[in-house]
Design an enzyme around this catalytic site. Sequence first.
Site, PDB file in Angstrom:
ATOM      1  N   ASP A 187       5.441 -15.655   6.351  1.00 25.43           N
ATOM      2  CA  ASP A 187       4.037 -15.394   6.666  1.00 25.43           C
ATOM      3  C   ASP A 187       3.567 -14.179   5.876  1.00 25.43           C
ATOM      4  OD1 ASP A 187       5.007 -13.179   7.972  1.00 25.43           O
ATOM      5  OD2 ASP A 187       4.217 -13.714   9.936  1.00 25.43           O
ATOM      6  N   ILE A 188       2.264 -14.004   5.851  1.00 23.15           N
ATOM      7  CA  ILE A 188       1.642 -12.960   5.021  1.00 23.15           C
ATOM      8  C   ILE A 188       1.720 -11.635   5.754  1.00 23.15           C
ATOM      9  CG2 ILE A 188      -0.477 -12.263   3.856  1.00 23.15           C
ATOM     10  CD1 ILE A 188      -1.237 -15.238   3.786  1.00 23.15           C
ATOM     11  N   GLU A 244      -1.209 -17.695   9.568  1.00 19.93           N
ATOM     12  CA  GLU A 244      -0.776 -17.212   8.263  1.00 19.93           C
ATOM     13  C   GLU A 244       0.700 -17.510   8.036  1.00 19.93           C
ATOM     14  OE1 GLU A 244      -0.403 -13.571  11.026  1.00 19.93           O
ATOM     15  OE2 GLU A 244      -1.649 -15.334  10.833  1.00 19.93           O
TER      16      GLU A 244
END
Length: 532
Positions: A409-410, A452
């Site tokens: 994920d970001i 995300e």
Amino acid sequence: MSFNLTISTSVQWWKAQVENHPHLLVLGLWIACIPIVFVLLGVKFDGWKEEEINVIISDAKNTLEHNQLQLIQDFDTTSNHLKGLPEFLSLEPKLISMLDTQQATPLLIDAANRYLKNAARYLSVDLAFVMDKDGFCIAANNVDTAQNIIGISYQDRRYFQEAIQGGFGGQYAFGRVTNIPGLYFSAPIRNETKKIIGVVAIKIDLPKVTSSMKLDHYFLTDDQGVIIAASNPRLIFKTLANAPILQQTQEMQQQRYKRHAFLPYNIRSAHIPNNPEVQGLDDIATPVLIRRIDREQDGFTAYLIEPLPLLARINEHGSFVFMLALMGAAAALWTMIASFVFTFRARHYRKKIQQSHDALIDLNARLKQQAQTDFLTGCINRRYFDLLLKEQLILHKQQNTFLSMALFDIDFFKRINDTFGHDIGDKVLQHVCDVVQYKLKESDRLARIGGEEFAILMPNTDIKTAEARMESVRNDLAQTPLLYGELLPIPATISIGVTGMCASDTAGSLLHRADDGMYRAKENGRNQVVVT
């Protein structure tokens, strides 16, 4: 000399007939042409009829294919959602306290009942109950109703046996009190020492599951061949031919279904030439196509039905249309003109049907694409990713190929949203997907499985290659900030967990291991790759 005279005499005779008796010549030609018209029209009509039947059946098969995909996705989504609920309930202190005593007090039991009642209402399940180690129900959400199950033993149920052994159980079964079929899911309840002290289970009634199905014609049968759910309620408890329940004792029939008489539901041939798959049903007037879907993991079989009303009309009116065309052609003796008009109309009709057929195929393709793709990033969505993962697991077990997975994920994505706004956050999501996708192989599949959070499926890739590829992805993204308008470059990094397929892995265990690696990457400072 005599031969030439004979020819000359015949020509003169025909000229005389044309000039003096044209009606006799017309009658003779009409009589001569009638058999030809009959044969040609019959052959042409049979061919047209067969083509129309094939087009109708082809369209019906496409519809069944689409409905089958929708049904499987709906059931898998519902099942995956329900499987996690017992595990959530098993952590409730009220349930643990009730079981973790030699003799539960009425106060503890009442607290557990109230919790289960609220949980069932909040989670939209029909039944939530707790069983002791011996399988007897000691608390339930329906304790105050006439369908109270307190004291009933569920020791013989598979979902109890699986949970009491430490696993997560699931089973399709009939309610012991309500006699309503449903899907049961269970989880073990453990005390502070991790000892199993009981089992918590939930049930959702099958009619509630099927009520959300957007299908006009279907029915479900259990493992005994008894119809347990259907678009037509009058089919409930009817049986298919050679159903196993018909060979059971009356005692078993009465115990499971509260009856020992079952009406048959006949599936018979519709007697359509060259199309044995077209069948007939007792409650549908037109011929139908039936698609059978075995759901052994859920304990039932689904039958999708597609009626063919156009096929019935062709069979009912075929002879009338043929005779009408024959009389029109014979009466006017416009054999060539009639043939031309019929051919033109038939081709035009076929062209329109083909156009509709092509449009339907195109629509189905676009609907399938929309159902499989995340609209924002363009990568595949969670539902299609789960389907691909199951396919790859089967392929791995059959061919012993490599399979690796990554979850990422970001980093600090919420900070990006809070700082620049959600529009820029969406651009960051798209930017990350573009950079990651560029570094992947053609066979790798990138999926957005959360806000995300993303997953990468890497078939035929061992863990070392997968780690190197993910490190390259991470490094490229870290060096490629988003350039948007007049804003300063917006950096974006990702934390990646990578894992490889083992022989004993399931989809859940593989995802869990990759997820663990991703969280370790975040805990270790983010912007890194961790192999688990």
